[in-house]
Design a protein around this motif. Structure first.
Motif, PDB file in Angstrom:
ATOM      1  N   PRO A 108      -5.359   3.973  -4.660  1.00 58.70           N
ATOM      2  CA  PRO A 108      -4.834   3.696  -3.319  1.00 58.70           C
ATOM      3  C   PRO A 108      -3.330   3.416  -3.283  1.00 58.70           C
ATOM      4  O   PRO A 108      -2.710   3.490  -2.229  1.00 58.70           O
ATOM      5  CB  PRO A 108      -5.615   2.454  -2.867  1.00 58.70           C
ATOM      6  CG  PRO A 108      -6.845   2.459  -3.696  1.00 58.70           C
ATOM      7  CD  PRO A 108      -6.430   3.051  -5.012  1.00 58.70           C
ATOM      8  N   TYR A 109      -2.738   3.099  -4.431  1.00 55.38           N
ATOM      9  CA  TYR A 109      -1.325   2.737  -4.457  1.00 55.38           C
ATOM     10  C   TYR A 109      -0.426   3.922  -4.812  1.00 55.38           C
ATOM     11  O   TYR A 109       0.596   4.142  -4.187  1.00 55.38           O
ATOM     12  CB  TYR A 109      -1.086   1.586  -5.435  1.00 55.38           C
ATOM     13  CG  TYR A 109      -1.941   0.381  -5.131  1.00 55.38           C
ATOM     14  CD1 TYR A 109      -2.169  -0.025  -3.825  1.00 55.38           C
ATOM     15  CD2 TYR A 109      -2.541  -0.344  -6.145  1.00 55.38           C
ATOM     16  CE1 TYR A 109      -2.963  -1.122  -3.544  1.00 55.38           C
ATOM     17  CE2 TYR A 109      -3.336  -1.452  -5.860  1.00 55.38           C
ATOM     18  CZ  TYR A 109      -3.545  -1.832  -4.567  1.00 55.38           C
ATOM     19  OH  TYR A 109      -4.322  -2.907  -4.290  1.00 55.38           O
ATOM     20  N   GLU A 116       2.849   1.472   2.405  1.00 53.97           N
ATOM     21  CA  GLU A 116       2.562   0.038   2.522  1.00 53.97           C
ATOM     22  C   GLU A 116       2.710  -0.638   1.152  1.00 53.97           C
ATOM     23  O   GLU A 116       3.259  -1.732   1.041  1.00 53.97           O
ATOM     24  CB  GLU A 116       1.151  -0.170   3.060  1.00 53.97           C
ATOM     25  CG  GLU A 116       0.758  -1.633   3.158  1.00 53.97           C
ATOM     26  CD  GLU A 116      -0.693  -1.847   3.565  1.00 53.97           C
ATOM     27  OE1 GLU A 116      -1.032  -2.985   3.882  1.00 53.97           O
ATOM     28  OE2 GLU A 116      -1.486  -0.876   3.534  1.00 53.97           O
ATOM     29  N   SER A 148       1.411   5.194  -1.412  1.00 57.39           N
ATOM     30  CA  SER A 148       1.215   4.359  -0.241  1.00 57.39           C
ATOM     31  C   SER A 148       2.537   3.715   0.162  1.00 57.39           C
ATOM     32  O   SER A 148       3.137   2.969  -0.612  1.00 57.39           O
ATOM     33  CB  SER A 148       0.183   3.269  -0.555  1.00 57.39           C
ATOM     34  OG  SER A 148       0.218   2.270   0.425  1.00 57.39           O
TER      35      SER A 148
END
Length: 134
Positions: free
Chosen positions: A80-81, A5, A3
Motif C-alpha cells: 500500500p505504500y 498519502e 501512495s
C-alpha cells in the motif's frame, strides 16, 4: 505505484533525514513486486553513512511496517505504500529483453497469509504515525 498519502505522512513524521533518504533509496531500487535487493553495506555506501546508522534507520522503518526483511540483502515494501507493478529488463546480445509484471493484490494476499510477519506488516496502518504527528 506510490501512495501520496504515505509520502506526505513520512515527510511530517521522520524528523531525521536518514530514514527519509533510506526510504527514497529503497523506492528507487525496488524491483517489480516491491522487492529491494540491497545489503545494508550497499545502502551505507550509496548514502555515504556508517552501516550502523543504516541498521538503526532500517529498524525504525521496519518498526512501522513500511518494509520488512525477506532474507539477508532482500527487503519487501509493504504494497500500500510503494509498489513497482512492472519493470522492463533490457536485453543484451545474448539475452532477450523482458517485461516483468507482478499483481499487487497477489502480493498483498501472500503477505496477509504469512503469520510469521507482524500484524502491522500484514494489515498496514499509518494511524500510529498520524497520532504521533498530532
Amino acid at each position: 505505484m506510490d501512495s501520496l498519502e504515505f509520502f506526505f505522512l513520512i515527510a511530517q513524521y521522520f524528523r531525521e533525514a536518514l530514514p527519509l533518504r533510506l526510504i527514497l533509496l529503497m523506492i528507487a531500487c525496488q524491483k517489480a513486486g516491491g522487492q529491494i535487493r540491497l545489503t545494508q553495506e550497499e545502502m551505507a555506501t550509496v548514502l555515504d553513512v556508517p552501516r550502523a546508522k543504516i541498521n538503526e534507520a532500517l529498524q525504525e522503518i521496519m518498526g512501522h511496517g513500511i518494509v520488512f526483511k525477506v532474507r539477508r540483502g532482500v527487503y519487501q515494501f509493504n504494497p500500500p505504500y510503494s509498489y513497482r507493478v512492472a519493470e522492463f529488463i533490457p536485453g543484451t546480445e545474448l539475452v532477450e529483453a523482458e517485461y516483468v509484471q507482478v499483481d499487487q493484490d497477489k502480493t498483498i494476499g501472500k503477505i496477509r497469509k504469512d503469520e510469521s510477519l507482524p500484524d502491522l506488516v500484514r494489515f498496514p496502518s499509518l494511524d500510529h504515525m498520524r497520532e504521533a504527528i498530532e
